[in-house]
Design a protein around this motif. Structure first.
Motif, mmCIF file in Angstrom:
data_model
loop_
_atom_site.group_PDB
_atom_site.id
_atom_site.type_symbol
_atom_site.label_atom_id
_atom_site.label_comp_id
_atom_site.label_asym_id
_atom_site.label_seq_id
_atom_site.Cartn_x
_atom_site.Cartn_y
_atom_site.Cartn_z
ATOM 1 N N THR A 17 0.812 -1.198 0.000
ATOM 2 C CA THR A 17 0.000 0.000 0.000
ATOM 3 C C THR A 17 0.855 1.262 0.000
ATOM 4 O O THR A 17 0.482 2.274 -0.560
ATOM 5 C CB THR A 17 -0.936 -0.015 1.216
ATOM 6 N N PHE A 18 2.008 1.202 0.618
ATOM 7 C CA PHE A 18 2.904 2.353 0.667
ATOM 8 C C PHE A 18 3.371 2.691 -0.753
ATOM 9 O O PHE A 18 3.334 3.845 -1.181
ATOM 10 C CB PHE A 18 4.081 2.027 1.603
ATOM 11 N N ARG A 19 3.797 1.657 -1.508
ATOM 12 C CA ARG A 19 4.202 1.901 -2.887
ATOM 13 C C ARG A 19 3.052 2.523 -3.677
ATOM 14 O O ARG A 19 3.246 3.461 -4.456
ATOM 15 C CB ARG A 19 4.605 0.580 -3.566
ATOM 16 N N GLU A 20 1.857 1.978 -3.433
ATOM 17 C CA GLU A 20 0.679 2.463 -4.145
ATOM 18 C C GLU A 20 0.399 3.923 -3.782
ATOM 19 O O GLU A 20 0.220 4.774 -4.658
ATOM 20 C CB GLU A 20 -0.508 1.592 -3.755
ATOM 21 N N THR A 21 0.371 4.186 -2.476
ATOM 22 C CA THR A 21 0.076 5.539 -2.022
ATOM 23 C C THR A 21 1.078 6.534 -2.599
ATOM 24 O O THR A 21 0.709 7.613 -3.056
ATOM 25 C CB THR A 21 0.112 5.594 -0.476
ATOM 26 N N ALA A 22 2.356 6.173 -2.551
ATOM 27 C CA ALA A 22 3.397 7.070 -3.074
ATOM 28 C C ALA A 22 3.087 7.479 -4.500
ATOM 29 O O ALA A 22 3.214 8.652 -4.876
ATOM 30 C CB ALA A 22 4.759 6.385 -2.993
#
Lengths: 398, 398, 398
Positions: free
Chosen positions: B105-110
């Motif tokens: 999710t962090f990669r996605e959010t970024a």
């Protein structure tokens, strides 16, 4: 009453507003008649340009800092709109309570957030003797910072409501009156009733009634302040109102009778506020952290309010005004009987009938704020207006 | 020391900064001397242009995303000011804790917040081994997104404070020193004391002392790091400081004696921080959710601090510095004895005397951040400066 | 598939979109095929200009107001990006629950925040029968305000997700499909499976599946809606889908078998949602403040979901699609098995393989929103595009 841009410039040419430049706006009665006239004129001019799709951008970059120490919707959006209209980006400073607990830190914070700030808008209206002082401290700190070479520009301050005055609201109210009556010259001898009205929600600041009597006594009107006993406003402001009335050829009177105030009035402004003495007690209690005391006080005051539940702006009362058609004013939101509360400041049918003018009244606020900012930041506003027209930059490519 | 714009351009012409372009800024010691010089030069040039009312807008649209994983006032406003100065609109990303709990999710959010982002500013300074890593992950994710054609531009990253370094603060501190001493060439052999100081509030990050010794050892100065036993900083950064000192012809020494550090110092930077070992323990405790452990640890550390209560920047100590007039630095806010706490890092009279220089020190931060952004986004900054002058766009129609 | 700007203009020249001007965007099926085509075309044109570093600023000042009555990250940033791309400043309206409790105050608030607003974006998706109505009320109030002379401009409304449709999401999804398949003309006869999928987190709105069947049945595709019994969507929207399919030469079918839906599908959109009946019950419970009832209902629904745990987008299922290579769609964030939850909507390996296209799918949203805004605010968008190229204003001085 819309004019072409040359007419606004002509008015400014005949008006002495040089002390607005590089200056703060705290209280309307600290400004001369000419200065207020200049602000009204610029507000109208900015609106005129916007209506004609002409950009009034004065800043290519720069921040407008807002500090709201009390909740706000319409003033928040008005300040944001005003900044945006001039090209400033709003940055809201949400102060932690502890961060400004000490004078030292407050001076520091004022400077730290102001490196690229052109204007600061502050609302601090809850405690008697505090809000206006806070604003002055802030303004002093950043003026010092500028004098010392810390800040490249001096951010000027706009009072978005303090314990004494609510100048952006009352100037907007006044500009609305001027437009409704077709010019300042038509206000001489008109009767304006600033009246207390019943509300089931306690604690409303005194800055609106004070701001109204402090400003609207300057135009030759007969201003009546009406409230139940115990709901006095600051005596200093009453003194201001008396002097204003004398100077403008109008009158300032007081009554404890709402009907008397409304009788034959051309303009009525029925609105609830808390008694000054209670506000002072509340401030002292807050100062010593007596939250239980505040709770108790608020309950007592609601009971006190109830004794004056008949102070309502009813259809009956409206019929007693000039031709039954006084201009009804309110800073909004109003406590409307049967709509937002069981029994409140105004009958729903009265409010409904005046909805359009009320919304228009509010619509002047962004322009008043933008005008205050502009007159404090731009030395030659006539040239600025000329340039806005000449450079032909559209507000919007519609 | 203000120059005309050609002089700034001339310095840039002789400086190799090509690797700043399209690149991130994590740690000062990952940058060459020339790269730092270019950033200082551009910061001065931007300030010069702004002082001369010349717009430095580089973006007609675009977002600067800020992510503050720790509270912030001055860095938040500095980043907002820097973005505004260049024409970027700040959009704060207030991450829900759960939303970045999983790497996926962090990669996605970024990527999801970066479609129109030109720059990302991140503060993440509380946990050892985490903050800098978080920033690298973010930068990697959006670089990947750009390489894959997801993002039309690669947002570059500015470290607004991590667990290792606080580059925007230390670069601002350094630019302040350079101005106070009339140029880098005057710093050779000057003594700078980076000293621990007592504070009653625990838990301050190590990034400032680490950032200071990692940066200020590069200018030929004699840098002394002073702290009580147990208050060591990251040994990796000490190694960096040693190498820097050797390369620049200066020295880097350590002492457990504050007086020794202050003796004949030209510059002093007394400031509290938490012991590295405790920060590591705290990070582990946080990792396993041991909040009770953290509470207990914080209490122990306050007790530990008290054993070193005599580590204060007093008038007496200041008298022992070079001519009794060392330049006093602080990243603010300081714990001032008798003002913001009973006993703290610095005497009130010392702080008062240095208030102006301290505020000026802070005033460089927006320009340092703007310079970092600009040097990473614009390939030919000399041409940009030339254009700013040529296009004759005023910052403000005053 | 990138074209030069003349080609976009040529498409617009042949398209009838005059009713988009000065109008709101609520539901895709309230718009004609030509109008949707115009929005897709403008979205592509804006992206094309931005990729070529050409500014698409249409406003020199003006606000875009966002109202999020449900959490949001990607839509929030998409709206902010879209506004910024066109020159509007975003101002978020964080409504106090009590402030819009009464119709009166809602009408007032709508006008009070809109004095300088050009566009309003609203998300209100949680309660059946409420969200779309709220948006219509808002739009009606500000249209009235404009007609009455209160607002100088009419802010148009963009539906950022309601209880019925999620038009900015589904239009972005659709534009992604168009690009992936090389044009609308290649979609005839393609099979699209909009399928329910298992999720351990309850309560997801129905607006995505409804929006998908309401929009994607308009391009001649064979659209299959698959879900377990009890997970029906609004029957009105199914009627829309049937009519669309008939008109476009495609089909709209339903099944309770996920495998059947995936079989030979060219495009799959597996995603969890709550049953319509439960959503209605939930809305009624919310209406009468039955929070305990809602809690109980949510638990029952999680149990209900578990009965359909086999509805997952697995590698096995993906193999059964056309050549095993259907285009996988999701509005994000997805519940990924073993990553963001134990068992969820999709296998991690499937999600990983489609990460790039998924991120690209999302990247269309800011452009779709910007296009919706632009087409409602600008009468002659062809001329606008021409001007963007002619005026030679760079997005960024790189």
């Amino acid at each position: 009453m819309t004019m072409n841009i040359e007419q606004y410039i002509n008015i400014l040419n005949k008006t002495d507003f040089k002390n607005l430049y590089d200056n703060d706006f705290f209280l309307t009665w600290e400004k001369t008649d000419d200065e207020l006239k200049a602000i009204f004129t610029m507000a109208d001019a900015l609106r005129h340009l916007r209506e004609n799709n002409i950009s009034t951008r004065a800043f290519d970059s720069g921040l407008g800092i807002s500090i709201f120490r009390d909740n706000s919707t319409r003033t928040r959006f008005s300040f944001a709109s005003a900044c945006n209209l001039l090209g400033l980006e709003v940055q809201d400073f949400d102060e932690g309570k502890s961060q400004v607990a000490h004078g030292e830190t407050f001076r520091e914070t004022a400077n730290m957030i102001s490196f690229m700030a052109d204007v600061i808008g502050i609302r601090d209206d809850k405690y008697i003797g505090k809000g206006n002082k806070y604003m002055h401290d802030f303004a002093d700190f950043v003026r010092q910072g500028h004098d010392d070479g810390v800040l490249e520009q001096r951010p000027t301050l706009v009072n978005l409501q303090c314990d004494i005055d609510h100048p952006t609201q009352c100037m907007a109210d006044m500009l609305h009156i001027i437009h409704e009556f077709g010019g300042v010259e038509n206000l001489k001898g008109k009767k304006l009733a600033m009246s207390w009205a019943y509300s089931p929600s306690y604690g409303k600041p005194l800055s609106v009634p004070q701001g109204v009597i402090g400003l609207m006594t300057r135009f030759g009107m007969d201003v009546v302040l009406a409230h139940p006993e115990g709901y006095e406003v600051m005596s200093d402001v009453e003194e201001v109102a008396k002097k204003n009335a004398a100077a403008s050829g109008g009158t300032f009177t007081k009554t404890n009778n709402m009907a008397e105030a409304f009788k034959d009035a051309d303009i009525v402004y029925p609105k609830s506020w808390a008694p000054f003495a209670a506000m002072e007690t509340r401030t002292e209690m807050y100062g010593r952290g007596d939250m239980a005391g505040i709770d108790k006080l608020e309950k007592e005051l609601l009971e006190h309010n109830k004794e004056n539940i008949n102070w309502q702006c009813t259809e009956e009362l409206m019929k007693t005004t000039k031709n039954g058609k006084a201009l009804y004013l309110h800073c909004l939101p109003a406590d409307i009987t049967g709509v937002s509360c069981e029994t409140g400041e105004v009958d729903a049918s009265v409010f409904d009938r005046y909805r359009d003018p009320l919304y228009k009244e509010a619509s002047f606020k962004p322009y008043i704020i933008a005008s205050m900012i502009l007159m404090s930041k731009i030395k030659n506003p006539q040239e600025f207006l000329q340039n806005c027209v000449k450079r032909d930059l559209k507000r919007w490519m519609k």
